[in-house]
Design an enzyme around this catalytic site. Structure first.
Site, PDB file in Angstrom:
ATOM      1  N   GLU A 277      -0.380 -10.477   3.380  1.00 55.75           N
ATOM      2  CA  GLU A 277      -1.753  -9.968   3.306  1.00 55.75           C
ATOM      3  C   GLU A 277      -2.483 -10.553   2.103  1.00 55.75           C
ATOM      4  OE1 GLU A 277      -0.950  -5.771   3.137  1.00 55.75           O
ATOM      5  OE2 GLU A 277       0.094  -5.831   5.053  1.00 55.75           O
TER       6      GLU A 277
ATOM      7  N   GLU B 189       2.542  -4.368   8.227  1.00 52.98           N
ATOM      8  CA  GLU B 189       3.815  -4.694   7.567  1.00 52.98           C
ATOM      9  C   GLU B 189       4.941  -4.909   8.567  1.00 52.98           C
ATOM     10  OE1 GLU B 189       1.725  -2.440   6.347  1.00 52.98           O
ATOM     11  OE2 GLU B 189       1.193  -3.440   4.482  1.00 52.98           O
TER      12      GLU B 189
ATOM     13  N   GLN C 268       2.853  -6.910  -0.422  1.00 55.63           N
ATOM     14  CA  GLN C 268       1.855  -6.744  -1.485  1.00 55.63           C
ATOM     15  C   GLN C 268       2.372  -5.853  -2.620  1.00 55.63           C
ATOM     16  OE1 GLN C 268      -2.279  -5.454  -0.362  1.00 55.63           O
ATOM     17  NE2 GLN C 268      -2.549  -7.669  -0.276  1.00 55.63           N
TER      18      GLN C 268
ATOM     19  N   ASP D 293       6.586  -0.960  -2.482  1.00 61.19           N
ATOM     20  CA  ASP D 293       6.571   0.333  -1.774  1.00 61.19           C
ATOM     21  C   ASP D 293       6.341   0.162  -0.267  1.00 61.19           C
ATOM     22  OD1 ASP D 293       5.927   2.351  -4.393  1.00 61.19           O
ATOM     23  OD2 ASP D 293       5.252   0.283  -4.542  1.00 61.19           O
TER      24      ASP D 293
ATOM     25  N   HIS E 299       2.714   3.413  -5.377  1.00 58.85           N
ATOM     26  CA  HIS E 299       2.571   2.018  -5.810  1.00 58.85           C
ATOM     27  C   HIS E 299       3.392   1.774  -7.072  1.00 58.85           C
ATOM     28  CE1 HIS E 299      -0.967   2.154  -3.195  1.00 58.85           C
ATOM     29  NE2 HIS E 299      -1.071   0.847  -3.298  1.00 58.85           N
TER      30      HIS E 299
HETATM   31  C1  LIG Z   1       0.758  -0.088   3.965  1.00 58.60           C
HETATM   32  C2  LIG Z   1      -0.125  -0.728   2.969  1.00 58.60           C
HETATM   33  N1  LIG Z   1      -0.311  -2.049   2.989  1.00 58.60           N
HETATM   34  C3  LIG Z   1      -1.112  -2.654   2.088  1.00 58.60           C
HETATM   35  C4  LIG Z   1      -1.736  -1.911   1.129  1.00 58.60           C
HETATM   36  C5  LIG Z   1      -2.558  -2.596   0.053  1.00 58.60           C
HETATM   37  N2  LIG Z   1      -3.961  -2.351   0.305  1.00 58.60           N
HETATM   38  C6  LIG Z   1      -4.602  -1.324  -0.273  1.00 58.60           C
HETATM   39  S1  LIG Z   1      -6.144  -1.177   0.261  1.00 58.60           S
HETATM   40  C7  LIG Z   1      -6.004  -2.524   1.268  1.00 58.60           C
HETATM   41  C8  LIG Z   1      -7.131  -2.939   2.113  1.00 58.60           C
HETATM   42  C9  LIG Z   1      -7.538  -1.837   3.004  1.00 58.60           C
HETATM   43  O1  LIG Z   1      -8.548  -2.241   3.837  1.00 58.60           O
HETATM   44  P1  LIG Z   1      -9.306  -1.209   4.746  1.00 58.60           P
HETATM   45  O2  LIG Z   1      -8.323  -0.399   5.520  1.00 58.60           O
HETATM   46  O3  LIG Z   1     -10.317  -1.959   5.517  1.00 58.60           O
HETATM   47  O4  LIG Z   1      -9.992  -0.202   3.718  1.00 58.60           O
HETATM   48  P2  LIG Z   1     -11.073  -0.557   2.593  1.00 58.60           P
HETATM   49  O5  LIG Z   1     -10.306  -0.948   1.377  1.00 58.60           O
HETATM   50  O6  LIG Z   1     -11.944  -1.630   3.100  1.00 58.60           O
HETATM   51  O7  LIG Z   1     -11.785   0.727   2.356  1.00 58.60           O
HETATM   52  C10 LIG Z   1      -4.741  -3.064   1.171  1.00 58.60           C
HETATM   53  C11 LIG Z   1      -4.265  -4.254   1.882  1.00 58.60           C
HETATM   54  C12 LIG Z   1      -1.507  -0.514   1.121  1.00 58.60           C
HETATM   55  N3  LIG Z   1      -2.049   0.293   0.197  1.00 58.60           N
HETATM   56  N4  LIG Z   1      -0.724   0.056   2.060  1.00 58.60           N
END
Ligand SMILES: Cc1ncc(C[n+]2csc(CCOP(=O)(O)OP(=O)(O)O)c2C)c(N)n1
Ligand SMILES: [Mg+2]
Lengths: 337, 335
Positions: free
Chosen positions: A29, A63, A85, A88, A131
């Site tokens: 990601e 994931e 990423q 966790d 995290h």
């Molecule tokens: C399972 C998981 N994968 C990756 C992340 C890292 N991460 C946190 S926010 C994010 C982007 C989220 O995008 P979206 O769902 O569109 O929400 P936005 O941030 O745009 O509000 C990512 C990849 C995470 N917190 N949990």
């Protein structure tokens, strides 16, 4: 020789392996988006420009698919390097890793192998309990997975290159406070060690630990961030005339247990420091091995310095009590003398 | 089943709206969220907040439009970007701010941090930072409501990125087959961290996927609080009456970076400016004044109240004690 951070060393390792072998590719990601981050800690920054976005694959937030696609590509002849990423999120992938990747070779009677690498950052940085985990022990418990945990730039590069060339699934655990990521992705309170990395090609073999500091009074085993805490503790102890030997296992599976046993044979005392929670942690396994195979050399009980059995707290006010640090290691050592 | 798209018919007289007091309140809540987030960002830049922040600036109309249709005893499930959801549902600003500063008076006693804020006494479950992790949990809360038969509804917020998690599929499907009282609110802000929507979806709208679960899918202008309110209210009432879940997609945009210190170099400044023009807060203000439901005097007073509220919250948070070390060991289990 060049001085570099762990993030840079990992990037170089990936770059060299991708250049060497067309089958190597990255998947994860936010790893290759133009103008993006190059992964959460900048390790893949610039690689999509160099190798194209067909070899640095940006995925949806999926994931299970990242892990499964890496496994599928690996059994079909490719050499994926999957980017997790935050460590966790390995829990989101658990079926693919624990039930699939780890067991495929064995269950198929050796018909298939899974030459896949998964890189995952661990460690508490006060983002809350989802995290922050140090989850190495979960994976050392599963037969069929190799697990490495480099703490220097030299080892990060050499071990990652070995992991890519290994015929088996290898998990590479990296510590958030050791990357030395620069610019907007830098971490507050990071240790960010910079280390020398040779210009010529080299590998660090999987399965070999290293003595970071020699001493005769006590053996301290530490990995990732706690390896540095162990070195700091050794400095403090040295001022009081106590000579600690610090061992960095570098690889957790397969473990270089001879190195640890030989050290305990010399010092007669063992402290294991790690950031994971105490119960069922990796430190417990080291303690068990030494109790089993090195009991006769021990002059004192084995001590573990770990996080207590609680999730990682957010408030900085709770951090000292939560984190294993050099002072707790010093106290543990003194309790043995 | 066809996905339905409702876009604001600008200039047309909105129908199905609540009392004017509630409409003015929507402005107040949006403004509170906006200024809360802006001032929290200032604190962050001054190094007074540890770790990281995901700010809600730009998306206020979604949280406020949805929560305006919820009852006090309805519940919200939130994400890594949770401040706006909590504020919209009525969590005290001071409880959130104290949490961000790691104080024991915070809504999670300083143990959760920014990504886990929430206050169940206000109908907000502490937020889930694992993307997509809250989706099946929302179905479970909906199941409990259905079993109790008390007409409670769950509003589950998530981003466009979350819709690509496996947990999302499982959660939506089980809510659909059991007709659970959940409104799944997708805040499609066009990016998941740095990753653009178009790179990870073959469909144009997240709500297009609703037909795969046999539930209504609705796409609205998420920069229009009234459009969000009307669509959400319909979905909430349907859920309350036993009509099952809805997938409500709100097209929106975050005006800020994804998290702390994100230089936003993966998207264009022109695109940002286009979306800034759609800012829901001045649009709502204009509409309230234009339609005679409020006037500049009242709205200026609200703006002042917002600043005062933050000042007081900050004073409270800063004066609050840090958690005692004994707090590290409590709440692992319920005693
Ligand atoms: C399972 C998981 N994968 C990756 C992340 C890292 N991460 C946190 S926010 C994010 C982007 C989220 O995008 P979206 O769902 O569109 O929400 P936005 O941030 O745009 O509000 C990512 C990849 C995470 N917190 N949990
Ligand atoms: Mg998004």
């Amino acid at each position: 020789m060049a001085e570099m951070s762990i993030a840079e060393a990992l990037r170089q390792a990936i770059r060299e392996e991708m250049a060497r072998d067309d089958r190597v590719f990255c998947i994860g990601e936010d790893i290759g988006i133009p103008g993006g981050f190059g992964g959460a800690f900048t390790v893949t920054l610039g690689l999509s420009d160099e190798f194209g976005r067909d070899r640095v694959l940006d995925t949806p937030i999926s994931e299970i698919a990242i892990a499964g696609v890496a496994i599928g590509a690996a059994i079909a002849g490719m050499r994926p390097i999957a980017d997790v990423q935050y460590g966790d999120f390995l829990f989101c992938m658990m079926d693919q890793i624990a039930n699939q990747a780890a067991k495929m070779r064995y269950m198929s009677g050796g018909q298939v192998s899974v030459p896949m690498v998964m890189r995952a950052p661990v460690g508490q940085t006060r983002r809350g309990a989802q995290h922050a985990q140090s989850l190495e022990a979960f994976f050392t418990h599963i037969p069929g997975l190799k697990v490495v945990a480099p703490s220097t730039a030299y080892d990060a590069k050499g071990l990652l290159k070995s992991a890519v060339r290994d015929e088996n699934p290898v998990l590479v655990f990296e510590h958030k406070l050791l990357y030395g990521s620069k610019g907007p992705r830098s971490e507050r309170g990071a240790l960010s060690p910079v280390g020398e990395v040779p210009d010529e090609e080299y590998l660090v073999p999987i399965g070999e630990g290293v003595i970071r500091r020699e001493g005769k009074d006590v053996t301290i085993v530490g990995k990732l961030l706690t390896m540095y805490r162990a070195l700091q503790a050794a400095e403090i102890l040295a001022e009081e005339g106590i000579e600690a030997e610090v061992i960095d296992p570098r690889t957790l599976v397969p473990l270089d247990k001879e190195l640890i046993l030989a050290s305990v044979r010399k010092t007669g005392r063992l402290v294991i420091a790690e950031e994971d929670n105490l119960t069922g942690g990796w430190a417990a396994e080291i303690a068990a091995i030494v109790a089993d195979e090195g009991f006769v050399w021990l002059d004192a009980p084995i001590k573990r310095v770990s996080a207590p059995d609680v999730p990682a707290p957010f408030s900085p006010a709770l951090d000292d009590a939560y984190m294993p640090n050099e002072h707790k290691i010093v106290a543990a050592v003194k309790s043995l003398l | 089943m066809e996905a339905k798209t409702i876009l604001l018919n600008r200039g047309a007289e909105p129908t199905g709206l609540p009392e004017s007091d509630s409409l003015v309140d929507m402005y107040r809540r949006m403004k509170l969220i906006r200024r809360f987030e802006e001032r929290v960002n200032d604190l962050y830049l001054q190094g007074r907040i540890p770790s990281t922040l995901h700010l809600y600036i730009g998306q206020e109309a979604v949280a406020v439009g949805v929560c305006a249709g919820l009852r006090e005893d309805d519940y919200v499930l939130s994400t890594h970007r949770p401040h706006g959801h909590s504020l919209a549902k009525g969590v005290e600003p001071r409880a959130i701010l104290a949490e961000l500063l790691g104080k024991v008076t915070g809504c999670c006693r300083g143990k959760g941090g920014s990504m886990h804020v929430g206050d169940i006494t206000k109908g907000v479950y502490p937020a889930v930072a694992i993307v997509g992790g809250n989706i099946p949990i929302a179905a479970g809360a909906g199941l409990a409501a259905k079993m109790r038969g008390d007409g409670q509804v769950e509003a589950c917020f998530f981003g466009d990125g979350a819709a690509n998690e496996g947990a999302w599929h499982e959660g939506l499907n089980i809510a659909a087959i059991w007709d659970l009282p959940v409104v799944f609110v997708c805040e499609n802000n066009l990016y998941a961290a740095s990753t653009p929507f178009s790179l990870t979806f073959k469909v144009e709208n997240v709500a297009d996927r609703a037909c795969a679960y046999g539930i209504p899918g609705v796409t609205v202008d998420g920069m229009d609080v009234l459009a969000v309110y009307r669509a959400a209210n319909e979905a909430i009432e349907r859920a309350r009456q036993g009509g099952g879940p809805t997938l409500l997609e709100c097209k929106t945009y975050r005006f800020c970076g994804h998290s702390r210190s994100d230089p936003r170099t993966y998207r264009g400044r022109e695109e940002e400016q286009e979306w800034q023009k759609l800012d829901a807060i001045p649009r709502m203000r204009q509409w309230l004044v234009g339609s005679g439901l409020s006037d500049d005097g009242q709205l200026d007073e609200i703006d002042d109240w917002v600043e005062r509220t933050f000042d007081e919250a900050l004073e409270f948070a800063e004066a609050s004690p840090e958690p005692d070390v004994s707090e590290l060991f409590t709440d692992v289990f319920k005693e």
